[in-house]
Motif scaffolding. Structure first.
Motif, PDB file in Angstrom:
ATOM      1  N   VAL A 169     -67.215 111.228   7.908  1.00  0.00           N
ATOM      2  CA  VAL A 169     -66.763 111.053   9.291  1.00  0.00           C
ATOM      3  C   VAL A 169     -65.262 111.341   9.367  1.00  0.00           C
ATOM      4  O   VAL A 169     -64.793 112.062  10.255  1.00  0.00           O
ATOM      5  CB  VAL A 169     -67.078 109.630   9.812  1.00  0.00           C
ATOM      6  CG1 VAL A 169     -66.412 109.394  11.165  1.00  0.00           C
ATOM      7  CG2 VAL A 169     -68.583 109.411   9.922  1.00  0.00           C
ATOM      8  N   CYS A 170     -64.511 110.800   8.397  1.00  0.00           N
ATOM      9  CA  CYS A 170     -63.056 111.060   8.339  1.00  0.00           C
ATOM     10  C   CYS A 170     -62.787 112.560   8.238  1.00  0.00           C
ATOM     11  O   CYS A 170     -61.899 113.085   8.911  1.00  0.00           O
ATOM     12  CB  CYS A 170     -62.433 110.343   7.144  1.00  0.00           C
ATOM     13  SG  CYS A 170     -62.472 108.544   7.261  1.00  0.00           S
ATOM     14  N   ARG A 171     -63.553 113.237   7.385  1.00  0.00           N
ATOM     15  CA  ARG A 171     -63.367 114.680   7.191  1.00  0.00           C
ATOM     16  C   ARG A 171     -63.564 115.436   8.503  1.00  0.00           C
ATOM     17  O   ARG A 171     -62.762 116.306   8.856  1.00  0.00           O
ATOM     18  CB  ARG A 171     -64.348 115.184   6.127  1.00  0.00           C
ATOM     19  CG  ARG A 171     -64.339 116.696   5.934  1.00  0.00           C
ATOM     20  CD  ARG A 171     -65.387 117.128   4.916  1.00  0.00           C
ATOM     21  NE  ARG A 171     -66.731 116.772   5.302  1.00  0.00           N
ATOM     22  CZ  ARG A 171     -67.476 117.438   6.190  1.00  0.00           C
ATOM     23  NH1 ARG A 171     -66.980 118.505   6.808  1.00  0.00           N
ATOM     24  NH2 ARG A 171     -68.703 117.056   6.469  1.00  0.00           N
ATOM     25  N   THR A 172     -64.609 115.085   9.256  1.00  0.00           N
ATOM     26  CA  THR A 172     -64.890 115.825  10.489  1.00  0.00           C
ATOM     27  C   THR A 172     -63.896 115.487  11.594  1.00  0.00           C
ATOM     28  O   THR A 172     -63.498 116.372  12.358  1.00  0.00           O
ATOM     29  CB  THR A 172     -66.336 115.572  10.970  1.00  0.00           C
ATOM     30  OG1 THR A 172     -66.529 114.170  11.194  1.00  0.00           O
ATOM     31  CG2 THR A 172     -67.351 116.060   9.951  1.00  0.00           C
ATOM     32  N   VAL A 173     -63.475 114.222  11.681  1.00  0.00           N
ATOM     33  CA  VAL A 173     -62.450 113.857  12.669  1.00  0.00           C
ATOM     34  C   VAL A 173     -61.132 114.553  12.315  1.00  0.00           C
ATOM     35  O   VAL A 173     -60.397 115.020  13.196  1.00  0.00           O
ATOM     36  CB  VAL A 173     -62.267 112.328  12.758  1.00  0.00           C
ATOM     37  CG1 VAL A 173     -61.111 111.974  13.699  1.00  0.00           C
ATOM     38  CG2 VAL A 173     -63.546 111.656  13.231  1.00  0.00           C
ATOM     39  N   CYS A 174     -60.856 114.641  11.020  1.00  0.00           N
ATOM     40  CA  CYS A 174     -59.637 115.330  10.563  1.00  0.00           C
ATOM     41  C   CYS A 174     -59.658 116.794  10.975  1.00  0.00           C
ATOM     42  O   CYS A 174     -58.647 117.333  11.426  1.00  0.00           O
ATOM     43  CB  CYS A 174     -59.519 115.201   9.044  1.00  0.00           C
ATOM     44  SG  CYS A 174     -57.987 115.887   8.379  1.00  0.00           S
ATOM     45  N   ARG A 175     -60.808 117.441  10.834  1.00  0.00           N
ATOM     46  CA  ARG A 175     -60.924 118.847  11.241  1.00  0.00           C
ATOM     47  C   ARG A 175     -60.691 119.005  12.751  1.00  0.00           C
ATOM     48  O   ARG A 175     -60.061 119.958  13.200  1.00  0.00           O
ATOM     49  CB  ARG A 175     -62.300 119.400  10.856  1.00  0.00           C
ATOM     50  CG  ARG A 175     -62.439 119.732   9.385  1.00  0.00           C
ATOM     51  CD  ARG A 175     -61.522 120.847   8.989  1.00  0.00           C
ATOM     52  NE  ARG A 175     -61.821 121.353   7.664  1.00  0.00           N
ATOM     53  CZ  ARG A 175     -60.969 122.004   6.905  1.00  0.00           C
ATOM     54  NH1 ARG A 175     -59.733 122.215   7.338  1.00  0.00           N
ATOM     55  NH2 ARG A 175     -61.301 122.446   5.722  1.00  0.00           N
ATOM     56  N   ARG A 176     -61.218 118.053  13.526  1.00  0.00           N
ATOM     57  CA  ARG A 176     -61.004 118.104  14.973  1.00  0.00           C
ATOM     58  C   ARG A 176     -59.524 117.917  15.298  1.00  0.00           C
ATOM     59  O   ARG A 176     -58.962 118.628  16.146  1.00  0.00           O
ATOM     60  CB  ARG A 176     -61.856 117.030  15.668  1.00  0.00           C
ATOM     61  CG  ARG A 176     -61.621 116.931  17.161  1.00  0.00           C
ATOM     62  CD  ARG A 176     -62.799 116.298  17.886  1.00  0.00           C
ATOM     63  NE  ARG A 176     -63.268 115.077  17.271  1.00  0.00           N
ATOM     64  CZ  ARG A 176     -62.811 113.862  17.557  1.00  0.00           C
ATOM     65  NH1 ARG A 176     -61.839 113.714  18.444  1.00  0.00           N
ATOM     66  NH2 ARG A 176     -63.319 112.791  16.971  1.00  0.00           N
TER      67      ARG A 176
END
Length: 196
Positions: free
Chosen positions: A125-132
């Motif tokens: 989840v952190c990885r995908t929020v970081c990408r956003r």
């Protein structure tokens, strides 16, 4: 002292340096998304079984304040006067973790599901929020200067979350195996003591 100021009742908010901007501005949306990321990182560290990863994530959580603060300030010189900033050392820190973990974890030869452990899933989840957040930062950079060190740090962050997620999933699988071995051993001991 009250936590509400009423200053934002008409849709604007104060930046770090006192400038007021609309709450839906790209600047606010960008640092707000990094704030969302940091809350998710804080949740992830509570699920980690490997204490090394807890410390790594808490290290990143503090750095995220510097990321958010710099984006939330129109004048970098004013921000730097009152706060620490992301440096090349911070970028190298993430790269070292990524390289060390990549060398010690089993090789990945195909796509993996996002997390076989609770910590691993939360880190994805952190990885995908970081990408956003990074996509917003790139859009923000079209009309605002962003230091290369900050840009690189944000780019390394998603890879960092990915590799720490893999580390947590690996630690979880090892614990599952250990628990199963202990369970079977206890069963054998119990059967022997019962004369089976």
């Amino acid at each position: 002292m009250s936590i509400y100021t009423k200053g934002g009742d008409k849709g604007s908010t104060s930046l770090y340096d006192g400038q007021r901007v609309k709450k839906n501005s790209l600047r606010v949306n960008t640092y707000g998304t990094f704030d969302e990321l940091n809350a998710n990182v804080s949740l992830a560290d509570k699920f980690c079984v490997d204490q090394r990863n807890v410390k790594l994530l808490q290290h990143v959580e503090y750095r995220m304040f510097f990321v958010q603060g710099e984006i939330a300030t129109q004048s970098f010189s004013k921000f730097k006067k009152n706060s620490k900033v992301i440096t090349e050392d911070d970028v190298h820190f993430l790269e070292k973790v990524i390289d060390d973990y990549s060398a010690s974890l089993p090789k990945v030869t195909s796509f993996i599901l996002p997390g076989s452990s609770v910590a691993g899933a939360q880190l994805h989840v952190c990885r995908t929020v970081c990408r956003r957040a990074e996509r917003l930062l790139v859009a923000f950079m079209h009309s605002n200067y962003v230091r290369p060190e900050l840009e690189k740090y944000v780019n390394r962050l998603s890879d960092f979350f990915y590799i720490v997620a893999r580390s947590e999933d690996y630690a979880y699988r090892i614990k599952q195996v250990e628990d199963e071995v202990i369970k079977r051993y206890k069963k054998v001991v119990e059967e022997k003591s019962n004369g089976c």
